[in-house]
Design a protein around this motif. Sequence first.
Motif, short mmCIF file in Angstrom:
data_model
loop_
_atom_site.label_atom_id
_atom_site.label_comp_id
_atom_site.label_asym_id
_atom_site.label_seq_id
_atom_site.Cartn_x
_atom_site.Cartn_y
_atom_site.Cartn_z
N GLU A 228 0.71 -1.09 0.24
CA GLU A 228 -0.26 -0.01 -0.09
C GLU A 228 1.15 1.12 0.17
O GLU A 228 0.36 2.13 -0.41
CB GLU A 228 -0.70 0.11 1.29
N PHE A 229 2.09 0.88 0.63
CA PHE A 229 2.91 2.26 0.63
C PHE A 229 3.98 2.38 0.11
O PHE A 229 4.80 3.24 -0.50
CB PHE A 229 3.20 2.80 1.95
N SER A 230 4.33 1.22 -0.80
CA SER A 230 5.42 1.07 -2.31
C SER A 230 5.54 1.60 -2.50
O SER A 230 6.38 2.22 -3.93
CB SER A 230 5.98 -0.56 -2.44
N GLY A 231 4.30 2.26 -3.03
CA GLY A 231 3.93 3.13 -4.59
C GLY A 231 3.89 2.70 -5.45
O GLY A 231 3.96 3.37 -7.15
N ALA A 232 3.78 1.07 -5.66
CA ALA A 232 3.65 0.22 -6.86
C ALA A 232 2.27 0.64 -7.20
O ALA A 232 1.09 0.49 -6.43
CB ALA A 232 3.40 -1.64 -6.33
N ASP A 233 2.42 0.42 -9.02
CA ASP A 233 1.29 0.69 -9.85
C ASP A 233 -0.22 -0.48 -9.07
O ASP A 233 0.28 -1.63 -9.71
CB ASP A 233 1.78 0.68 -10.84
N PRO A 234 -1.26 -0.10 -8.78
CA PRO A 234 -2.27 -0.47 -9.39
C PRO A 234 -1.80 -1.74 -10.15
O PRO A 234 -2.50 -2.99 -10.05
CB PRO A 234 -3.49 0.01 -8.97
N GLU A 235 -1.91 -1.92 -11.69
CA GLU A 235 -1.21 -2.61 -12.42
C GLU A 235 -0.92 -3.73 -11.82
O GLU A 235 -1.66 -4.77 -11.88
CB GLU A 235 -2.17 -2.24 -13.67
N LEU A 236 0.23 -3.48 -11.42
CA LEU A 236 1.23 -3.81 -11.30
C LEU A 236 1.19 -5.40 -9.56
O LEU A 236 1.34 -6.34 -10.19
CB LEU A 236 2.73 -2.91 -11.30
N VAL A 237 0.53 -4.52 -9.18
CA VAL A 237 -0.10 -4.75 -8.55
C VAL A 237 -0.75 -6.65 -8.09
O VAL A 237 -0.81 -7.43 -8.13
CB VAL A 237 -0.17 -4.92 -6.63
N ASP A 238 -2.00 -5.99 -8.82
CA ASP A 238 -2.96 -7.37 -9.80
C ASP A 238 -1.97 -8.30 -9.98
O ASP A 238 -2.32 -9.45 -10.16
CB ASP A 238 -4.03 -6.13 -10.49
N GLN A 239 -1.67 -8.02 -11.66
CA GLN A 239 -0.71 -8.77 -12.11
C GLN A 239 0.35 -9.77 -11.30
O GLN A 239 0.22 -11.14 -11.69
CB GLN A 239 0.26 -8.47 -12.78
N ILE A 240 1.04 -9.31 -10.32
CA ILE A 240 2.28 -9.59 -9.01
C ILE A 240 1.31 -10.86 -8.70
O ILE A 240 0.87 -12.25 -8.42
CB ILE A 240 2.85 -9.27 -8.59
N GLN A 241 -0.13 -10.43 -8.10
CA GLN A 241 -0.84 -11.63 -6.86
C GLN A 241 -1.33 -12.31 -7.83
O GLN A 241 -1.86 -13.30 -7.51
CB GLN A 241 -1.73 -10.38 -6.41
N LYS A 242 -1.84 -12.19 -9.34
CA LYS A 242 -2.71 -13.08 -9.74
C LYS A 242 -1.19 -14.37 -10.39
O LYS A 242 -1.99 -16.07 -10.22
CB LYS A 242 -3.12 -13.10 -11.53
N LEU A 243 -0.51 -14.10 -9.92
CA LEU A 243 1.29 -14.48 -10.54
C LEU A 243 1.43 -15.79 -9.21
O LEU A 243 2.04 -17.11 -9.00
CB LEU A 243 2.42 -14.49 -11.66
N VAL A 244 1.36 -15.07 -7.82
CA VAL A 244 2.30 -15.79 -6.80
C VAL A 244 1.24 -15.98 -5.27
O VAL A 244 0.81 -14.76 -5.73
CB VAL A 244 3.02 -14.64 -6.40
N PRO A 245 1.02 -16.95 -5.19
CA PRO A 245 0.11 -18.10 -4.23
C PRO A 245 0.56 -17.63 -2.86
O PRO A 245 1.54 -17.16 -2.83
CB PRO A 245 -0.70 -19.06 -4.55
N TRP A 246 0.27 -17.93 -1.87
CA TRP A 246 0.79 -17.98 -0.37
C TRP A 246 0.27 -19.22 0.15
O TRP A 246 -1.01 -19.66 0.23
CB TRP A 246 -0.27 -16.82 0.31
N PRO A 247 0.99 -20.30 0.49
CA PRO A 247 2.91 -19.80 0.28
C PRO A 247 2.83 -19.98 -0.95
O PRO A 247 2.14 -21.04 -2.15
CB PRO A 247 3.45 -20.88 0.80
N ALA A 248 4.66 -19.13 -2.00
CA ALA A 248 4.26 -19.32 -2.98
C ALA A 248 6.06 -20.33 -3.53
O ALA A 248 6.40 -20.61 -2.33
CB ALA A 248 4.89 -18.00 -3.58
N THR A 249 6.33 -20.98 -4.37
CA THR A 249 7.08 -21.15 -4.62
C THR A 249 8.66 -20.17 -4.88
O THR A 249 7.94 -19.46 -5.43
CB THR A 249 7.10 -22.56 -6.02
#
Length: 341
Positions: free
Chosen positions: A252-273
Amino acid sequence: MVRWGLVSGGGDGAQFADAVKTAQAAEDLGFDTIWMGEGRLMGSIVPLMTMVLEHTDRLKVGTSVLPYRTRNVSLLAGTFKTFDEMAPGRAIMGLGAWWEPLASRVGLPNAKPLKAMREIITVSKRLLAGETVTFHGEFVHVTDIRFDSPHDDEGRVYDVPIYTGPVRFKMVELSGEIADGVALDFLVPPSYTVAAREALERGAAKAGRTLDDFGIAQLVSCAVDDLDPQQAIDECKFFLTQYIAQQPHITEFSGADPELVDQIQKLVPWPATASQVKEAMRLVSNEFTQSVCACGTTSDAIEKIREYVEVGVQEPILVPRGGRDLETATAIFEKGRLAGL
């Protein structure tokens, strides 16, 4: 000149000896503080903290952080009472909230964190001040308790500052009101630190005090390689990508673009390899990584740390990435001292 801190990893028992050697080497170099925490389900940090305090002479040892609701407040304060008995004036109690969804998965949902933190710090401070305490709140219920070692009969006071590891600004403000210091989180730009300092000042004003004796530390994710700066950037980029995927309170405070966040969260589950994180980190730019991490050449890292210091950080806490903790810490510390930090 600033104080210097270093995060020391825990790991399993076989790695404890290495962590102690790292702490001893950091003390010899001139580091002021070693910090360690329980961020995930990796076990208790208390045995390692005990070993480091026992096998160093000057170094302060702090928790960044202990999840504040995982221990009854009497046991929490009692643990740091014990640390202060074995190494007077060298233990720092650093408290924070477990992040979701982990907190809920272990049955301690992160509900009303401001109220919980206020109650836990209030009672811990009173116990460490040698008081007999009765307190009935929403999260803390104690009746007529005090420490009762033989040397506590006269209300012995324990020199244990209480820090928080806040992220959102209401918690930062509360810290300025009731805590002794903060260890601000990593993967945020210096502009976040500016806003955090303002929130600390608001909190301090509520309590009728200033920040003159208040500790402002900040975790700084770092990696350096003067021969291959990209390798160092990639070490931090992996870490940043994992946090974007799994810890939205920092994202939330990193300055990450919301679209980038959405793309990454789709690719990386929890826990992740590791392979899943590496796939997603291709979406993260060097520029963004270096805006929130001290990485690249050693000079790149020093200049990023200087940015944090210039906006009020008194103690940069190095969080080395890439498995070369002591080598990275040594390079940054020595060049930082030469640069006047």
